[in-house]
Design an enzyme around this catalytic site. Structure first.
Site, PDB file in Angstrom:
ATOM      1  CE  LYS A 194      39.284  34.253  41.675  1.00 50.53           C
ATOM      2  NZ  LYS A 194      39.571  33.552  40.449  1.00 50.53           N
ATOM      3  CE  LYS A 245      36.432  33.765  33.699  1.00 48.34           C
ATOM      4  NZ  LYS A 245      36.876  34.839  34.601  1.00 48.34           N
ATOM      5  CG  PHE A 297      42.419  36.882  33.471  1.00 48.41           C
ATOM      6  CD1 PHE A 297      42.120  36.788  34.828  1.00 48.41           C
ATOM      7  CD2 PHE A 297      43.754  36.889  33.108  1.00 48.41           C
ATOM      8  CE1 PHE A 297      43.117  36.715  35.795  1.00 48.41           C
ATOM      9  CE2 PHE A 297      44.760  36.809  34.068  1.00 48.41           C
ATOM     10  CZ  PHE A 297      44.436  36.725  35.409  1.00 48.41           C
ATOM     11  CB  THR A 309      29.533  31.093  40.486  1.00 46.95           C
ATOM     12  OG1 THR A 309      30.628  31.410  41.343  1.00 46.95           O
ATOM     13  CG2 THR A 309      28.312  30.814  41.337  1.00 46.95           C
ATOM     14  NE  ARG A 359      41.517  28.512  34.903  1.00 45.90           N
ATOM     15  CZ  ARG A 359      41.892  29.780  35.060  1.00 45.90           C
ATOM     16  NH1 ARG A 359      43.134  30.115  34.823  1.00 45.90           N
ATOM     17  NH2 ARG A 359      41.048  30.699  35.430  1.00 45.90           N
ATOM     18  CB  ALA A 404      44.592  33.476  32.807  1.00 50.07           C
ATOM     19  CG  PHE A 435      26.011  40.478  42.831  1.00 54.84           C
ATOM     20  CD1 PHE A 435      26.959  40.221  43.809  1.00 54.84           C
ATOM     21  CD2 PHE A 435      26.323  40.153  41.515  1.00 54.84           C
ATOM     22  CE1 PHE A 435      28.189  39.647  43.477  1.00 54.84           C
ATOM     23  CE2 PHE A 435      27.538  39.587  41.175  1.00 54.84           C
ATOM     24  CZ  PHE A 435      28.472  39.332  42.165  1.00 54.84           C
ATOM     25  CD1 TRP A 440      27.185  32.621  45.059  1.00 52.51           C
ATOM     26  CD2 TRP A 440      25.517  33.779  46.017  1.00 52.51           C
ATOM     27  NE1 TRP A 440      27.613  33.009  46.318  1.00 52.51           N
ATOM     28  CE2 TRP A 440      26.614  33.717  46.923  1.00 52.51           C
ATOM     29  CE3 TRP A 440      24.356  34.450  46.394  1.00 52.51           C
ATOM     30  CZ2 TRP A 440      26.559  34.307  48.180  1.00 52.51           C
ATOM     31  CZ3 TRP A 440      24.313  35.036  47.657  1.00 52.51           C
ATOM     32  CH2 TRP A 440      25.409  34.968  48.534  1.00 52.51           C
TER      33      TRP A 440
END
Length: 894
Positions: free
Chosen positions: A380, A345, A630, A347, A369, A599, A718, A747
């Site tokens: 992460k 999200k 999320f 990205t 955020r 979240a 991807f 990306w």
């Protein structure tokens, strides 16, 4: 005439801007009151407010400069003038004045603009204006400027030449002075004439004008009758011109306060294949200086506080300045139910704004955020986006930033300390002893503090004299009677430290046996973080901080931070954290980084203030893209029902992020584990798995439609995704009600890879919007929970534990029943069971407990167990993080 024109112009400006009070500050460093009096009289006649700063005669250049720098930063001062001895008119002093406040036009910047011919951008020195006003028909005449150097001399010669005069200049001691005086038709004198220069050197009929700095003091004479009166007239005219300059400056100041079109220089991207690591990509780009970026997007110098070269805080005063500016369009990026790897999200958010601004020339702002250090050093990693769609410098984004999370930690733990200290002191002291310590005698006087007076009023005690309270009133005032078993306020730390999930406090002998079990949460789980994200002003934040319920007293009534007397101190610790942080994307487009609430137990969205400021800055046709944590069932639902209620903002579009990888998992693919290689099903084409998994995408589209907002699906592509899989997802998404569905390659390609998404979002934003909330706040707490469970999650019904029901009853009785609901549920499934993928149905949603964040303004039911302190895995990210001691570069962050 000049005074009258200036008066009319200023009156017109004041009619258009009723709250305008233009203020001119004059720094004087001599004892001559004549000039001061004339300045005051002219200013009063025109309608200007004047502040006179009278420094002692003999003040140093540094003392003058310090006063100038102070006034430069005063937002209430629009103009700054200097009345100094001639020896102090040096480059150091003159260039200390901000060019936009330089009403005397003596700084190098103003002079440079004048010489270059930028008449609108510069102010001419008032004495030069006076000279030019008095001289007429200069064409073909020879004008000698004698004894005038520096800015005044240069400005004079420049303007005289523009009027067609032949100009000469020399010093009083120059050997060719007599010859030049004899040639001149006009002589402009810039300083006191030496006695050894006879008047006879000037040919009869020559016009003489004096613009000496001391011409009002009567300190010199040129031997002509009535010259003194003439000189005074020139000086008065110069002061009138100064006031006219001040009116022009005020006009420019007003224009500078209005919305300005962006003049953004985007940064070029040269994507490589294969795509390097995030930190290598970030390092390969040279970001713009943050003050340059701020100026490009219309921020004023006094609206930013710079932290280093690439980040700055933005002051909330901007909201008042641009209050009449229409908002731009408001875009939310949400996602399908994610895998543990996340679906990109952040990205997508960055790729979208890069596409809008760098490739479609549409103003846009990303609002993200701030990442916690927990994930950065844990599993992460950071949250700056990735690949060629990220915020730079990414290591600064992911490490400390401007210290907001540390401010929250300090404020949170101050309140925690206050709770335990108050319990100890109340348990070991009499009412009288407590009262004497809480309201002490200071310098022979005893008085209540402001926060204590507020507590007395809440208790119904309308007294202000500490000596007049009865014993009963004293007891009510000093005793909070906190029930330790009801304390909900925990200490926090911004590290994944699993061994702090349960602790025992008060074990030292000094705490006299007041031992209790407690815990630490991660800092971003603090209610103060949720407040930071939802607040709309400093005053609103103070009120919310005061309302935070930390425990109940022994009668079952809530005890707040305001009762503990700590609200003001919390606000002081948070006064800088409330300002959003400005950064930039890889392509040089602006980003706000602000707040980062958990979240799960909070709403998981960036701040209302960042969104509000960004919506003003982008302009009516611009876009603000913000992200919800999320999946759409959690972050988006909370964005609409909690954040939009707090802000009053109406979203234009939802961008729903999906990946083929996640859809395959929802279609029955094997488990995905962070750090483990992906199974074959995720790297090879499997159309059946994708088709089966699209049920989750369809459900999330339906959830969005509950709120009446158009949805665009962004398929984050991807390299392992086949064209057939991509086409299938986009086809199903559009058939399921999405306005559009677009594959994105941001990306690997930056903004260019999200241009089609940007175009789809722009079109969707022009669709009819029928935004609505999911439930009415007046409904009972249980009914609001049931609506979310059934309509959003697909549950058959809910089931409250006795504890949960007891809490619901308590909050309703305490008057908190009309707050929105913030569900604390796993993000890995639409249901409460993380292993149930796809679209589970027919389940009963268990509510194990119900808690309240009264300051933040929501009730949060817990669905199952919810950890607010993550733990470190066997091999945390910190194994790869290092610092090069030579270059001081961070290594291995990604």
């Amino acid at each position: 005439k000049i005074t009258e024109n200036a008066k009319k112009s200023l009156a017109s400006l004041k009619r258009e801007n009723p709250r305008l009070e233009p203020t001119l500050a004059i720094i004087q460093a001599h004892n001559d009151d004549v000039i001061q009096e004339i300045n005051k009289n002219f200013a009063k006649e025109i309608g200007l407010h004047v502040i006179h700063i009278c420094l002692p005669e003999g003040s140093s250049k540094d003392e003058i400069v310090n006063e100038i720098l102070r006034l430069n930063e005063d937002p209430n001062v629009q103009g700054l003038a200097l009345d100094l001895p001639e020896s102090l008119y040096c480059s150091k002093v003159l260039n200390a004045v901000k060019p936009e406040k330089d009403v005397d036009g003596l700084s190098d910047v103003n002079l440079g603009r004048l010489v270059r011919g930028d008449a609108y951008d510069c102010l001419v020195p008032p004495i030069v204006c006076a000279v030019m006003e008095l001289l007429e028909d200069l064409g073909g005449k020879t004008v000698l400027v004698v004894g005038a150097g520096g800015a005044v001399g240069a400005a004079l010669q420049c303007l005289l030449q523009r009027e067609g005069a032949a100009t000469l200049s020399c010093r009083w001691k120059a050997p060719q002075l007599q010859t030049k005086l004899h040639q001149a038709d006009v002589v402009v004198v810039g300083s006191t004439k030496p006695d050894d220069v006879p008047i006879s050197w000037i040919k009869p009929g020559t016009t003489i004008i004096s613009c000496s700095p001391d011409l009002l003091s009567g300190k010199h004479n040129y031997g002509h009758q009535n010259n003194h009166a003439a000189e005074k007239a020139v000086g008065s005219l110069a002061i009138a011109m100064r006031m006219q300059n001040m009116v022009k400056n005020t006009e420019r100041w007003i224009q500078s306060q209005q919305y300005r079109k962006w003049d953004l220089r985007c940064l070029k991207l040269l994507p490589l294949s294969p795509v390097p690591s995030d930190i290598e990509i970030s390092r390969a780009q040279s970001p713009k200086a943050v003050d340059v970026l701020a100026k490009e997007i219309g921020l004023l110098t006094d609206e930013i506080e710079i932290y280093g070269q690439t980040k700055a805080k933005v002051r909330l005063s901007l909201l008042e300045r641009l209050k009449d500016q229409p908002d731009g369009k408001y875009v939310l990026v949400a996602g399908i139910t994610p895998t543990p790897l996340g679906e990109g999200k952040s990205t997508v958010t960055i790729g979208l704004v890069q596409a809008l601004t760098a490739h479609l020339n549409i103003n846009s702002f990303a609002c993200l955020r701030q990442p916690s250090q927990g994930p950065t050093f844990g599993v992460k990693g950071g949250a700056a986006g990735g690949g060629y769609a990220q915020v730079i410098p990414m290591e600064e984004f992911n490490l400390h930033l401007t210290g907001d999370i540390h401010a929250i930690t300090a404020a949170n733990n101050l309140l925690a300390a206050a709770i335990d200290a108050r319990i100890l002191h109340e348990s070991t002291q009499s009412d009288k002893a407590l009262y004497n310590r809480l309201v002490p005698v200071v310098n022979g006087v005893r008085g209540f503090s402001a926060i204590q007076l507020a507590r007395l009023r809440r208790l119904g005690i309308n007294k202000t004299d500490p000596g007049t309270l009865t014993e009963e009133e004293i007891s009510k005032f000093v005793r909070l009677d906190i029930d330790p078993s009801t304390i909900t306020w925990q200490r926090v730390v911004d590290t994944n430290d699993r061994f702090l999930r349960k602790i025992t406090v008060g074990q030292a002998n000094t705490e006299k046996g007041f031992v209790r079990q407690a815990q630490f949460d991660i800092a971003v789980a603090s209610e103060i973080m949720a407040i930071l994200a939802l607040t709309t002003s400093l005053q609103d934040m103070k009120e919310r901080l005061g309302k935070m319920v930390v425990a109940n007293d022994k009668k079952g009534e809530p005890v707040t931070a305001e009762d503990l007397g700590v609200t003001g101190a919390l606000a002081v610790l948070m006064k800088d954290a409330i300002k959003p942080t400005l950064m930039q994307t890889l392509e040089g487009t602006p980003v706000f980084v602000h707040a980062g609430p958990f979240a799960n137990i909070a709403h998981g969205n960036s701040s209302v203030l960042a969104d509000k400021i960004a919506l003003k800055l982008v302009g009516e046709e611009g876009f603000v893209v913000t992200e919800a944590g999320f999946g759409a069932d959690i972050g988006m639902e909370k964005f609409f029902n909690i954040k939009c209620r707090a802000s009053g903002l109406v979203p234009s579009v939802v961008v729903l992020v999906a990946t083929v990888r996640a859809l395959k998992m929802h279609g029955g693919g094997p488990n995905v584990t962070a750090g483990a290689p992906l199974k074959r099903e995720y790297t090879k084409e499997n159309l059946q798995l994708v088709a089966d998994g699209c049920c989750n995408l369809q459900k999330q589209i339906q959830i969005t439609q509950l709120f009446g907002v158009p949805v665009v699906v962004a398929l984050n592509v991807f390299k392992t995704d086949s064209p057939a899989e991509v086409d299938l997802v986009c086809k199903i998404a559009k058939e399921s009600g999405a306005f559009d569905a677009v594959p994105c390659n941001h990306w690997s390609a930056g903004g260019r890879g999200a241009v089609k998404l940007a175009q789809a979002v722009e079109k969707a934003a022009n669709q009819k919007n029928s935004f609505k909330y999911l439930y009415n706040l007046e409904l009972p707490i249980v009914e609001k929970i049931r609506i979310i469970a059934q309509k959003v999650y697909g549950a058959q019904d809910i089931e409250l534990s006795p504890t949960a029901q007891s809490q619901v009853d308590r909050y309703t009785r305490q008057g908190f029943g009309n707050l929105p609901i913030c569900m604390a549920k796993t993000h890995l499934s639409l249901s409460h069971q993380p292993e149930r993928k796809g679209v589970p149905t027919g389940f009963i949603l268990p509510i194990s407990d119900v808690r309240a964040s009264i300051g933040a303004g929501f009730i949060y039911p817990l669905v199952g167990t919810m950890s607010t302190m993550p733990g470190l895995p066997t091999r945390p990210c910190f194994y790869d993080i290092d610092l090069d001691p030579i270059t001081e570069q961070v290594k291995g962050l990604f």
